[in-house]
Design a protein around this motif. Structure first.
Motif, PDB file in Angstrom:
ATOM      1  N   GLU A  95       0.836  -1.201   0.000  1.00 56.59           N
ATOM      2  CA  GLU A  95       0.000   0.000   0.000  1.00 56.59           C
ATOM      3  C   GLU A  95       0.870   1.250   0.000  1.00 56.59           C
ATOM      4  N   GLU A  96       0.457   2.247  -0.767  1.00 53.66           N
ATOM      5  CA  GLU A  96       1.193   3.500  -0.847  1.00 53.66           C
ATOM      6  C   GLU A  96       0.314   4.647  -0.364  1.00 53.66           C
ATOM      7  N   ILE A  97       0.931   5.574   0.382  1.00 47.41           N
ATOM      8  CA  ILE A  97       0.208   6.748   0.881  1.00 47.41           C
ATOM      9  C   ILE A  97       0.985   7.993   0.453  1.00 47.41           C
ATOM     10  N   SER A  98       0.325   8.876  -0.255  1.00 42.53           N
ATOM     11  CA  SER A  98       0.985  10.075  -0.776  1.00 42.53           C
ATOM     12  C   SER A  98       1.059  11.159   0.302  1.00 42.53           C
ATOM     13  N   TYR A  99       1.997  12.084   0.113  1.00 40.66           N
ATOM     14  CA  TYR A  99       2.165  13.181   1.066  1.00 40.66           C
ATOM     15  C   TYR A  99       2.595  14.440   0.330  1.00 40.66           C
ATOM     16  N   ASP A 100       2.357  15.581   0.995  1.00 39.32           N
ATOM     17  CA  ASP A 100       2.949  16.846   0.568  1.00 39.32           C
ATOM     18  C   ASP A 100       4.199  17.134   1.407  1.00 39.32           C
ATOM     19  N   LYS A 101       4.077  16.858   2.705  1.00 36.98           N
ATOM     20  CA  LYS A 101       5.205  16.936   3.618  1.00 36.98           C
ATOM     21  C   LYS A 101       5.249  15.625   4.406  1.00 36.98           C
ATOM     22  N   CYS A 102       6.455  15.147   4.635  1.00 36.50           N
ATOM     23  CA  CYS A 102       6.607  13.886   5.364  1.00 36.50           C
ATOM     24  C   CYS A 102       7.593  14.078   6.504  1.00 36.50           C
ATOM     25  N   LEU A 103       7.251  13.519   7.668  1.00 40.72           N
ATOM     26  CA  LEU A 103       8.163  13.507   8.815  1.00 40.72           C
ATOM     27  C   LEU A 103       8.531  12.065   9.136  1.00 40.72           C
ATOM     28  N   LEU A 104       9.825  11.775   9.079  1.00 33.33           N
ATOM     29  CA  LEU A 104      10.313  10.457   9.459  1.00 33.33           C
ATOM     30  C   LEU A 104      10.695  10.508  10.939  1.00 33.33           C
ATOM     31  N   ALA A 105       9.890   9.864  11.755  1.00 34.49           N
ATOM     32  CA  ALA A 105      10.096   9.867  13.211  1.00 34.49           C
ATOM     33  C   ALA A 105       9.938   8.444  13.742  1.00 34.49           C
ATOM     34  N   ALA A 106      10.461   7.483  12.985  1.00 35.08           N
ATOM     35  CA  ALA A 106      10.281   6.072  13.313  1.00 35.08           C
ATOM     36  C   ALA A 106      11.268   5.564  14.359  1.00 35.08           C
ATOM     37  N   GLY A 107      12.163   6.437  14.827  1.00 34.53           N
ATOM     38  CA  GLY A 107      13.042   6.062  15.920  1.00 34.53           C
ATOM     39  C   GLY A 107      14.130   5.079  15.534  1.00 34.53           C
ATOM     40  N   ALA A 108      14.474   4.239  16.507  1.00 39.55           N
ATOM     41  CA  ALA A 108      15.536   3.253  16.325  1.00 39.55           C
ATOM     42  C   ALA A 108      15.023   1.895  16.774  1.00 39.55           C
ATOM     43  N   SER A 109      15.621   0.860  16.248  1.00 42.40           N
ATOM     44  CA  SER A 109      15.251  -0.503  16.631  1.00 42.40           C
ATOM     45  C   SER A 109      16.376  -1.122  17.449  1.00 42.40           C
ATOM     46  N   ALA A 110      16.033  -2.098  18.265  1.00 41.23           N
ATOM     47  CA  ALA A 110      17.034  -2.769  19.094  1.00 41.23           C
ATOM     48  C   ALA A 110      18.035  -3.511  18.222  1.00 41.23           C
ATOM     49  N   PHE A 111      19.299  -3.363  18.545  1.00 38.72           N
ATOM     50  CA  PHE A 111      20.343  -4.089  17.831  1.00 38.72           C
ATOM     51  C   PHE A 111      20.493  -5.483  18.450  1.00 38.72           C
ATOM     52  N   ILE A 112      20.379  -6.501  17.624  1.00 39.85           N
ATOM     53  CA  ILE A 112      20.506  -7.882  18.097  1.00 39.85           C
ATOM     54  C   ILE A 112      21.781  -8.463  17.508  1.00 39.85           C
ATOM     55  N   PRO A 113      22.807  -8.635  18.327  1.00 40.81           N
ATOM     56  CA  PRO A 113      24.082  -9.157  17.806  1.00 40.81           C
ATOM     57  C   PRO A 113      23.944 -10.614  17.370  1.00 40.81           C
ATOM     58  N   PRO A 114      24.813 -11.062  16.480  1.00 41.21           N
ATOM     59  CA  PRO A 114      24.719 -12.440  15.960  1.00 41.21           C
ATOM     60  C   PRO A 114      25.263 -13.480  16.945  1.00 41.21           C
TER      61      PRO A 114
END
Length: 456
Positions: A95-114
């Protein structure tokens, strides 16, 4: 105008409030991979303990926040990428959602070492609300009597003390030579750790690396560790393992775009998040970023990746104002933090790795260290040692006596505003006397502060 915000944390909600204070008509869509309304991400140890109210956890008022600010909140929607040329964000499933202005505020994800065995049952991160609920459920079920936490950063030590409070035997494994390695130098870290060892009974393994996680029947039973410079290995029994090994900004959202990342030009490698300017704009002027996903300008004008609550709130507000049409400049992201442990607390701000000298002061149960470079303050650290005092009988969550730490996030913020963001950063005799006497709040008088936002 349609504004699409990817993420639902402190940066996102602050942007919404700022935007709506200027523009009450445009459409706002918030996309979050979690189903919950905005919650306090720095209170996950409270969720594990069960001593936080719904009102405090969902600090913006729950779903009513989106009604108040006329926001189309779409929870459980995972954004996988952005196509800034076509001005659309793309969700999992296509699904696609169009924008005029976009704010990327998705933060950070936990780092899982191998680490071999990381897929076993009982192994988890402690980054979000689902993680915290899962850990609490395991502990309350009686299944967890021994826990190993990998990583002695703020989340690791907060969770360690929390689990001891709940009766779990806790060991913490850290690859560096001290706890809170990004917050404290070795001397201050030893002062902090000693209390957690002696009074809480937490076992720390510094300078140790995790070799593997072992278990039978699909559930964890032990963590195998090895000390740096040694061939000897040790097995720590565990019913639960928490991976507290840091976070990584969700820069994959702009992976196939021309939006710039924070790159060390000398080494030629990515060292932070999505690069933003003073207006929280990315290299695409219609795409903004704020919070843990981006690298913004700090108090000295240097780009830094600061994954903390205060800069997320500040950056979000700047982005919100600018998306609404104002010209608002961020004069430098705040950079201060404090650990919310009950027995002892610690905090820091600025940088200390390249300091030329330092000053240390003691007053009562406070130990404050100020770092200088070229005669100016470049950072500070503090440790507040415990003092026993009677509790407030009206506080329904506490019983008996409580250890009063003296200084927490508020004090760290006051110190930051004084030392890092003042017009006058010299360490004067008056400042030294104020620190010695514990008059920290006096250092935060409005007459000394630099405004958080500058309207052009």
């Amino acid at each position: 105008m349609r504004v699409v915000i990817v993420g639902n944390g402190p940066a996102a909600v602050s942007a919404i409030e700022a935007f709506r204070s200027v523009d009450t008509e445009s459409d706002i869509i918030v996309l979050s991979d979690e189903p919950y309304p905005a919650y306090a991400p720095n209170c996950m140890e409270n969720v594990i303990r069960g001593d936080i109210s719904e009102e405090a956890l969902f600090y913006k008022g729950g779903y009513g926040f989106y009604e108040k600010y006329r926001v189309d909140f779409r929870g459980g929607k995972q954004v996988v990428s952005i196509d800034n040329k076509r001005k659309v964000v793309i969700l999992k499933g296509g699904e696609e959602i169009s924008y005029d202005k976009c704010l990327l505020a998705a933060g950070a994800s936990a780092f899982i070492p191998p680490i071999p065995g990381k897929e076993l049952g009982g192994v988890t991160t402690a980054k979000n609300l689902d993680d915290a609920k899962r850990i609490r459920e395991w502990v309350l079920s009686g299944k967890v009597r021994k826990a190993v936490i990998i990583g002695a950063g703020p989340i690791g030590v907060e969770d360690a003390e929390t689990l001891r409070h709940m009766g779990v035997e806790v060991s913490v494994v850290e690859v560096f030579d001290r706890v809170l390695p990004r917050m404290l130098d070795r001397y201050m870290a030893e002062k902090y750790m000693k209390v957690l060892e002696e009074e809480a009974g937490i076992k720390f393994y510094l300078n140790h690396q995790v070799v593997a996680i072992h278990g039978e029947d699909g559930w964890v039973e032990a963590v195998e560790i090895q000390q740096a410079g040694s061939d000897r290995r040790k097995f720590i029994p565990a019913d639960m393992v928490i991976l507290s090994t840091g976070v990584r900004p969700r820069t994959y959202l702009v992976e196939n775009t021309d939006i710039k990342l924070h790159i060390d030009e000398v080494r030629g490698r990515v060292v932070g998040g999505i690069l933003v300017n003073q207006y929280q704009q990315t290299s695409d002027p219609d795409v903004f970023a704020a919070g843990d996903i981006c690298s913004g300008l700090d108090a000295w004008g240097n780009h830094r990746w600061i994954a903390l609550f205060p800069p997320a709130v500040q950056g979000g507000m700047v982005a919100g104002f600018n998306m609404a049409g104002l010209k608002v400049k961020n004069p430098g992201l705040v950079d201060y933090n404090a650990v919310k442990t009950r027995l002892v607390t610690a905090g820091s701000g600025g940088t200390f790795e390249d300091a030329e000298s330092s000053l240390s002061f003691e007053y009562g149960n406070y130990l404050v260290k100020v770092f200088l470079k070229e005669g100016k303050v470049c950072g500070y650290q503090f440790v507040g040692l415990p003092v026993k005092k009677p509790i407030n009988p009206r506080n329904k969550f506490l019983k008996g006596e409580i250890q009063i730490k003296g200084m927490g996030l508020e004090a760290s913020g006051v110190l930051f505003h004084h030392f890092i963001r003042l017009r006058y950063r010299e360490v004067t005799p008056a400042v030294i006397e104020a620190i010695r006497k514990g008059f920290l709040r006096a250092l935060g008088l409005p007459a000394f502060e630099v405004p958080l936002f500058i309207r052009e």
